[in-house]
Scaffold this motif. Structure first.
Motif, short mmCIF file in Angstrom:
data_model
loop_
_atom_site.label_atom_id
_atom_site.label_comp_id
_atom_site.label_asym_id
_atom_site.label_seq_id
_atom_site.Cartn_x
_atom_site.Cartn_y
_atom_site.Cartn_z
N VAL A 159 10.07 -0.26 -8.70
CA VAL A 159 9.92 -1.38 -8.69
C VAL A 159 7.73 -1.68 -7.75
N THR A 160 7.65 -1.00 -7.20
CA THR A 160 6.84 -0.60 -6.85
C THR A 160 5.63 0.11 -7.62
N TYR A 161 6.46 0.98 -8.26
CA TYR A 161 5.12 1.46 -8.99
C TYR A 161 3.98 0.44 -10.21
N VAL A 162 5.48 -0.50 -10.99
CA VAL A 162 5.53 -0.59 -12.06
C VAL A 162 4.61 -2.37 -11.44
N ARG A 163 5.12 -2.52 -10.70
CA ARG A 163 4.66 -4.17 -10.43
C ARG A 163 2.95 -4.13 -9.48
N ASN A 164 2.60 -3.17 -8.92
CA ASN A 164 1.53 -2.37 -8.04
C ASN A 164 0.57 -2.01 -8.72
N LYS A 165 1.01 -1.37 -9.97
CA LYS A 165 0.25 -0.61 -10.99
C LYS A 165 -0.09 0.67 -9.95
N GLY A 166 0.64 1.24 -8.43
CA GLY A 166 -0.57 2.28 -8.07
C GLY A 166 0.10 3.33 -7.99
N ARG A 167 0.42 3.57 -7.35
CA ARG A 167 0.62 5.66 -6.91
C ARG A 167 1.55 5.50 -5.74
N PRO A 168 3.11 6.06 -5.60
CA PRO A 168 4.08 6.41 -4.52
C PRO A 168 3.21 7.31 -3.56
N MET A 169 3.18 7.67 -2.89
CA MET A 169 2.69 9.32 -2.17
C MET A 169 3.33 10.23 -1.96
N PHE A 170 2.88 11.54 -3.20
CA PHE A 170 4.22 12.78 -3.02
C PHE A 170 4.88 12.77 -2.23
N THR A 171 4.69 12.50 -1.31
CA THR A 171 6.02 12.19 0.26
C THR A 171 7.33 11.42 -0.16
N SER A 172 6.58 10.38 -0.49
CA SER A 172 7.97 9.44 -0.49
C SER A 172 9.08 9.95 -1.84
N PHE A 173 8.39 9.98 -3.17
CA PHE A 173 8.58 11.01 -4.48
C PHE A 173 9.51 12.11 -3.28
N LEU A 174 9.75 12.69 -2.44
CA LEU A 174 10.27 13.97 -2.27
C LEU A 174 11.17 13.64 -1.39
N ALA A 175 11.11 12.28 -0.64
CA ALA A 175 11.87 12.25 0.79
C ALA A 175 13.14 11.77 -0.27
N VAL A 176 13.43 10.76 -1.09
CA VAL A 176 14.06 10.60 -2.42
C VAL A 176 14.65 11.64 -2.92
N TRP A 227 0.78 -1.27 0.28
CA TRP A 227 -0.09 -0.42 -0.49
C TRP A 227 0.98 1.13 0.50
N PRO A 228 0.52 2.18 -0.19
CA PRO A 228 1.23 3.09 -0.38
C PRO A 228 1.72 3.84 0.78
N LEU A 229 0.76 4.11 1.82
CA LEU A 229 1.61 4.24 2.99
C LEU A 229 2.73 3.17 3.54
N THR A 230 2.41 2.08 3.10
CA THR A 230 3.68 1.10 3.49
C THR A 230 4.62 1.54 2.84
N LEU A 231 4.70 1.89 1.43
CA LEU A 231 5.42 2.20 0.53
C LEU A 231 6.32 3.44 1.58
N ASP A 232 5.45 4.60 1.88
CA ASP A 232 6.10 5.67 2.43
C ASP A 232 7.30 5.62 3.23
N SER A 233 6.52 5.01 4.58
CA SER A 233 7.80 3.79 5.71
C SER A 233 8.95 3.08 5.41
N LEU A 234 8.53 2.49 4.55
CA LEU A 234 9.98 1.40 3.35
C LEU A 234 10.54 3.12 3.64
N VAL A 235 10.52 3.42 2.39
CA VAL A 235 10.97 4.62 1.59
C VAL A 235 11.88 5.04 2.74
N LYS A 236 11.31 6.20 3.53
CA LYS A 236 12.01 7.02 4.39
C LYS A 236 12.79 5.46 5.45
N LEU A 237 12.29 4.71 5.71
CA LEU A 237 13.53 3.49 6.33
C LEU A 237 14.33 3.56 5.92
#
Length: 624
Positions: free
Chosen positions: A523-540, A497-507
């Motif tokens: 990988v997650t974007y292509v595999r899940n066809k979902g959208r990472p959260m805005f803050t996930s991108f910003l953190a990277v 889920w995007p929220l989980t992904l956000d925590s993973l990225v920051k971890l």
């Protein structure tokens, strides 16, 4: 309405021309180019998530499933090339997981789902667009043959539903043909129930295949609501541009306001400002009456992208005599609260009350959070006590809302008191809220104990259940425990889920593994066809900017566009920092911002001057 508009954010430059009631946007002055296909067939993930993803995954081999993106040229080549032809496509090969904001929409779709978890994580950026379509089609679905009103949400799964659930999306036509050949009748009641079941499970691609089959075989006479539903499914499964194309194929007599507002809602859900405004203006050109829902969609859009435009929407509502709904006030309260304008927030509440509307649980929770975030402890606690009432046992449903907010106020005693009410027989929402609360007051052991209790209650845990504890570990820089939790999650959770992904990225960022965090997004974007959260991108992107890594900062900037996020000043600030730290000139940066209708403040202007390739130095001026 005048009082409401005065309470809204002031606007120096009006962007509406009310005579024609059109919203205008700046047309790109820079040639757009495509990044080309972003649909790699093979993705190496040898070290990702320590086992969450296997070594080599095959992802969507369809040659038609390409994601194109209209982008502006880079300020500096920076070793990055782009090719391909112009396209506005946001994607046409999404899986059954649904649109980018679906998970969050579901979590915020009603008072009973407010637990503070999502808004705590990213209230300003992943604020859900209204879960409009599901609710509307649920209401429409109560009509069955003969005009009789019955519930379509029976627990028993109907034969048609079972047949579709068992089929692969590409075989659904054949399965349905065979189902009819076996003597089964296609009734609107059974079709409606099946659609609702598929929507609830986010199986939008299967639902779309069913709708296509019904339309092509004419087993049901399509009404306007059926065409609106079809538009919604195309938008969720294939993209908003494909949905727009389909509207042109709908018989003109059925091409009414419900069809277009369905498209508008999906454009807003993807935060596509240009397309949203285009659809809104199209509705005006077609002389459709403005509704509160349509205006609320604009408010959702501008709350997330440009709060200065909110005053214009309110001015339009006043001019057209459109009465604000409770949800309108909810949006304005959040806008004021997020900007720490507490007096303005309270003025909105008073205006709402003067209009005869009552403060509901959702608004009370928002008020309490905004008071807490602004350091107004007494006001926050007063709202919380009002929500709880005189008997917390009777109003136990409020515990999942109260726990995280009390924790943010540092009231460990109140967290203990409320958990004592729940702990003998807690619900899932209560467990998740308690884990968040324990994390906020630094009681990690209790958070872990509650998590283990919750897992025993679940037959099939989802990544969202792991995300709350993962965020606790991330917030407390507990990298080793976080990675171990990820390994456990990999054993049971197929999707992230995007929220989980956000925590993973920051971890992984906290662990100093920025490249791995970046690859997780890929990988997650292509595999899940979902959208990472805005803050996930910003953190990277922030990490790359600190390094002065221009190619990777530009790459993240473009990935955000591809994911459907419009460019904002915050992204440009990070990008210009990358150029500044690299001591590299940024060609055409100001023009690039202008093309996105973004204008620099003083701080940004100073940064632009530092990277201006044509700026004269003191030596240049002396040599004249």
């Amino acid at each position: 309405m005048w009082a409401l508009r005065r309470a809204s954010i002031s606007l120096k430059n009006r962007l509406f021309i009310l005579g024609g009631t059109h919203i205008f946007f700046v047309k790109s002055e820079i040639a757009s180019r495509s990044l080309g296909s972003y649909n790699p067939l093979f993705i190496e993930s040898e070290v990702l998530l320590d086992g969450l993803l296997s070594s080599t995954k095959f992802c969507n081999p369809s040659s038609s499933s390409k994601l194109y993106l209209a982008v502006h040229t880079f300020s500096s080549k920076a070793g990055t090339e782009s090719s391909g032809e112009n396209s506005d496509d946001l994607g046409d090969g999404f899986s059954e997981l649904g649109g980018p904001a679906d998970a969050i929409q579901e979590a915020l779709s009603g008072d009973e789902n407010i637990n503070g978890l999502i808004s705590e994580s990213d209230a300003s950026e992943e604020d859900a667009a209204v879960a409009y379509m599901d609710n509307v089609f649920s209401e429409l679905g109560t009509e069955v043959d003969g005009g009789e009103k019955k519930s379509s949400t029976t627990r028993a799964t109907l034969p048609l539903t079972e047949a579709i659930l068992a089929a692969r999306p590409l075989t659904i036509y054949k399965v349905l043909d065979k189902w009819v050949e076996e003597g089964n009748k296609v009734t609107r009641k059974e079709v409606t129930s099946t659609f609702l079941h598929l929507r609830k499970r986010k199986l939008f691609l299967k639902a779309l295949k069913l709708s296509e089959w019904l339309e092509s075989t004419k087993h049901l006479e399509f009404l306007e609501r059926d065409y609106a539903s079809h538009v919604d499914l195309i938008a969720k499964a294939s993209g908003i541009f494909q949905a727009d194309d389909y509207i042109n194929k709908i018989p003109e007599s059925f091409r009414g306001e419900p069809v277009y507002r369905t498209l508008l809602a999906n454009c807003v859900a993807t935060t596509h400002v240009k397309k949203s405004e285009e659809v809104f203006n199209k509705m005006k050109d077609l002389k459709f009456s403005l509704t509160t829902f349509t205006c609320n969609q604009l408010l959702i859009l501008y709350k997330r992208t440009n709060k200065k435009k909110i005053a214009d929407v309110l001015l339009l509502m006043e001019k057209e005599n459109i009465k604000p709904s409770l949800f309108t006030y909810q949006l304005l309260i959040d806008v004021k609260g997020l900007s720490k304008d507490i007096s303005g927030m309270e003025q909105v509440v008073e205006t709402m009350k003067a209009e005869g509307l009552k403060v509901n649980t959702r608004i009370q929770a928002s008020l309490a959070r905004h008071y807490a975030d602004s350091g107004l402890k007494n006001k926050a606690e007063a709202v919380l006590k009002e929500m709880e009432g005189e008997n917390v046992q009777k109003n136990r449903w409020t515990c999942k809302i109260l726990l995280p907010i009390y924790a943010s106020l540092g009231r460990a005693d109140e967290v203990d008191r409320l958990w004592e009410v729940c702990k003998s027989n807690p619900g899932l929402d209560e467990c998740m809220a308690a884990i968040v609360a324990w994390g906020k007051i630094d009681r990690i052991e209790e958070a872990e104990e509650t998590f283990e209790k919750m897992l025993k209650m679940l037959k099939k845990p989802d990544s969202k259940h792991f995300s709350v504890l993962l965020k606790v570990y991330t917030d407390h820089k507990m990298i080793a425990k976080g990675k171990e939790l990820v390994r456990r999650m990999a054993e049971t959770c197929p999707n992230i889920w995007p929220l989980t992904l956000d925590s993973l990225v920051k971890l992984y960022i906290d662990a100093g593994e920025v490249e791995k965090a970046d690859k997780i997004l890929d990988v997650t974007y292509v595999r899940n066809k979902g959208r990472p959260m805005f803050t996930s991108f910003l953190a990277v992107m922030d990490q790359y900017a600190n390094r002065g890594d221009i190619p990777n900062a530009e790459k993240i900037f473009q990935k955000m566009r591809q994911a459907g996020y419009i460019s904002r000043l915050q992204q440009y600030q990070l990008l210009i920092r990358a150029y500044t730290n690299a001591k590299s000139p940024a060609y055409g940066f100001a023009e690039r911002m202008k093309a996105d209708n973004i204008y620099p403040d003083k701080a940004m202007s100073d940064l632009l001057a530092q990277v201006d390739a044509f700026r004269k130095t003191e030596v240049d001026e002396l040599l004249g």
